[in-house]
Write a protein that holds these residues in place. Structure first.
Motif, PDB file in Angstrom:
ATOM      1  N   GLN A 443     107.461  32.747  56.091  1.00 14.88           N
ATOM      2  CA  GLN A 443     106.632  32.807  54.886  1.00 14.88           C
ATOM      3  C   GLN A 443     107.087  33.931  53.957  1.00 14.88           C
ATOM      4  N   LEU A 446     110.215  32.744  52.148  1.00 15.64           N
ATOM      5  CA  LEU A 446     109.886  31.765  51.108  1.00 15.64           C
ATOM      6  C   LEU A 446     109.271  32.435  49.891  1.00 15.64           C
ATOM      7  N   ARG A 447     108.422  33.427  50.109  1.00 15.91           N
ATOM      8  CA  ARG A 447     107.837  34.142  48.966  1.00 15.91           C
ATOM      9  C   ARG A 447     108.911  34.888  48.187  1.00 15.91           C
ATOM     10  N   THR A 448     109.816  35.523  48.900  1.00 14.66           N
ATOM     11  CA  THR A 448     110.895  36.249  48.228  1.00 14.66           C
ATOM     12  C   THR A 448     111.777  35.306  47.429  1.00 14.66           C
ATOM     13  N   GLU A 449     112.094  34.156  48.005  1.00 20.96           N
ATOM     14  CA  GLU A 449     112.949  33.193  47.299  1.00 20.96           C
ATOM     15  C   GLU A 449     112.231  32.625  46.075  1.00 20.96           C
ATOM     16  N   LYS A 450     110.951  32.402  46.199  1.00 15.38           N
ATOM     17  CA  LYS A 450     110.195  31.882  45.052  1.00 15.38           C
ATOM     18  C   LYS A 450     110.169  32.887  43.909  1.00 15.38           C
ATOM     19  N   SER A 451     109.935  34.155  44.228  1.00 17.53           N
ATOM     20  CA  SER A 451     109.912  35.168  43.169  1.00 17.53           C
ATOM     21  C   SER A 451     111.296  35.344  42.548  1.00 17.53           C
ATOM     22  N   ARG A 452     112.360  35.195  43.359  1.00 10.78           N
ATOM     23  CA  ARG A 452     113.719  35.304  42.816  1.00 10.78           C
ATOM     24  C   ARG A 452     113.988  34.188  41.819  1.00 10.78           C
ATOM     25  N   ARG A 453     113.604  32.993  42.185  1.00  9.62           N
ATOM     26  CA  ARG A 453     113.832  31.858  41.274  1.00  9.62           C
ATOM     27  C   ARG A 453     113.049  32.019  39.987  1.00  9.62           C
ATOM     28  N   GLU A 454     111.837  32.550  40.072  1.00  4.77           N
ATOM     29  CA  GLU A 454     111.038  32.750  38.862  1.00  4.77           C
ATOM     30  C   GLU A 454     111.679  33.791  37.952  1.00  4.77           C
ATOM     31  N   LYS A 457     114.670  32.291  36.097  1.00  2.38           N
ATOM     32  CA  LYS A 457     114.344  31.337  35.044  1.00  2.38           C
ATOM     33  C   LYS A 457     114.007  32.016  33.722  1.00  2.38           C
TER      34      LYS A 457
END
Length: 471
Positions: A443, A446-454, A457
């Motif tokens: 988890q 996944l949180r780290t990867e989500k913030s990286r993608r944001e 962008k």
């Protein structure tokens, strides 16, 4: 091979005479410094006396350019923080290598050992070529997206900066490679001393080939998946170390050690339960299955040492890594000289075990000392070991349920039973690992990867057409 020999009990029964020979062989003529040992070593070491290896050496040379180019391309994707290309190429390389070796050995039963060795190394060169080709295709697409039509420019002081890295790192690798080459030459010679009167050098090369060409590639195959974690974490570890972010660095190291423990424990349990069946299906070799079972408990040490090695290099500890690897190579050579003439392959398995324990302990201790991270034995070792024991028990139960399929003469049935048992055991292990800390780490990733993608962008942080690279 009759179907009864594929069962686990028959695997051990078939190998028991060799174990008895190891245990009860009389000591006469086995001493390292006896006249016979000295004569065997003098005859075994020079390559001119092993003409059957000439073709294998020539074919192995074909793989060297592919390996060098692949290493450069993997470095490019490592800098770009791209996981997929490296993982895909490594998995393809291992798959092609294992498949080609199995096909070559199946097609040449009873042939000369030199010819079969040549085919095995030819399969290795082929797998390296496939891996390099895939990496080149990935790199071509990535370069177009990142750089477009811009011409390449040489960085300032590139030669000096490269040499500053090249001398300590590559100089150490050359020396370590020379010592490993000496070890690879000594192992068959010392095994020939032990097997005097029981096949001599031909039997020694056969046993060593089973371990190096059959068992070890299977044991290292799962590390291709763990390599994705290394590609993801190593740049982050290096950045945190350079910027002096101690808390972030320790959190990353803790995550790396914890996930490595979970993954390696699962792999060890799988090979312990299903290693003989996998070796029997792929190679028809009870001896390879025995090696898989014996070396399965060593996998956590091997995988952890590889991950810690990369983290230490990212933190500027190349000299320490070289120092430990040098001592490890020296100790391995000493172990080969002392143990193999007396105990044969059993002695070499002990050399592998002790070498893995030494390098893992020294590298991990140095990493914890440099980073200031406190040991957390339950998180890194205890919880993974508990999950591995539970899944091993489930695996034994699944083996009993699938015994009919595993003992059948049908290859599809045996393959289906092996896959079903392996996936079932993995599911049990993951279910146990999840509340023990695996779920927490997944988890967090996944949180780290989500913030990286944001962040990527956003227009101000967009780089290389939205890809992960950060310059």
């Amino acid at each position: 091979m009759p179907s009864c020999e594929r069962r686990r009990g028959s695997v051990l029964t078939k190998f028991r005479p060799m174990c008895n020979e190891i245990r009860f062989r009389p000591p006469a003529g086995r001493g390292l410094f006896s006249h016979r040992a000295g004569r065997q070593l003098r005859e075994g070491l020079p390559s001119a006396h092993v003409t059957e290896a000439a073709g294998a050496l020539r074919l192995s040379a074909l793989g060297l350019p592919w390996m060098a180019v692949s290493a450069v391309l993997r470095g490019f994707f490592l800098a770009r923080r791209r996981v997929g290309p490296n993982v895909a190429s490594q998995l393809a390389e291992q798959t092609v290598r294992i498949g080609a070796v199995a096909a070559a050995l199946y097609a040449t039963p009873g042939r000369d050992a030199g010819e079969r060795c040549t085919l095995v190394l030819g399969a290795t060169a082929l797998s390296e070529a496939v891996s390099c080709t895939l990496m080149a295709l990935f790199c071509r697409g990535e370069a177009r997206r990142c750089f477009g039509g811009k011409r390449a420019q040489t960085p300032p002081e590139a030669s000096r900066r490269l040499w500053d890295i090249l001398w300590p790192v590559e100089g150490g690798r050359v020396l370590a490679s020379a010592l490993h080459t000496a070890e690879n030459m000594l192992v068959p010679a010392c095994l020939a001393v032990y097997l005097t009167g029981a096949g001599g050098r031909a039997a020694a090369l056969e046993q060593y080939g089973v371990l190096k060409g059959m068992a070890l590639p299977l044991l290292t195959f799962p590390f291709g998946l763990l390599g994705s974690l290394a590609v993801l974490l190593m740049p982050e570890i290096t950045q945190a170390h350079v910027l002096g972010q101690t808390a972030r660095l320790n959190a990353l190291l803790d995550r790396m050690l914890r996930l490595t423990g979970f993954f390696s424990a699962l792999a060890a349990a799988l090979f312990w339960c299903w290693g003989p069946d996998a070796a029997g299906l792929l190679y028809g070799s009870a001896e390879a299955g025995f090696y898989l079972q014996v070396l399965a408990p060593v996998l956590p040490l091997l995988y952890l040492e590889s991950m810690v090695d990369g983290a230490m290099k990212g933190m500027g500890e190349q000299k320490a890594v070289f120092r430990y690897s040098l001592w490890d190579a020296v100790l391995r050579i000493a172990g080969v000289l002392l143990l193999l003439p007396r105990w044969g392959m059993k002695g070499f398995l002990w050399v592998i075990l002790l070498s893995s324990a030494y390098t893992c302990q020294m590298n991990t201790a140095r990493l914890l000392h440099v980073s200031g991270l406190k040991p957390r034995l339950w998180r890194w070792l205890g919880a993974p070991a508990l999950a591995a024991l539970v899944s091993a028990g489930a695996g034994e139960g699944l083996r009993a349920l699938l015994a009919g399929w595993l003992g059948s003469g049908s290859t599809p049935a045996r393959l289906a039973a092996l896959c079903a048992g392996g996936f079932g055991m993995a599911a049990v292990c993951l279910a146990v690992q999840w509340p023990l800390g695996l779920g927490e780490e997944v988890q967090a990733i996944l949180r780290t990867e989500k913030s990286r993608r944001e962040r990527q962008k956003s227009p101000e942080n967009r780089n290389c057409s939205g890809h992960r690279g950060e310059n």
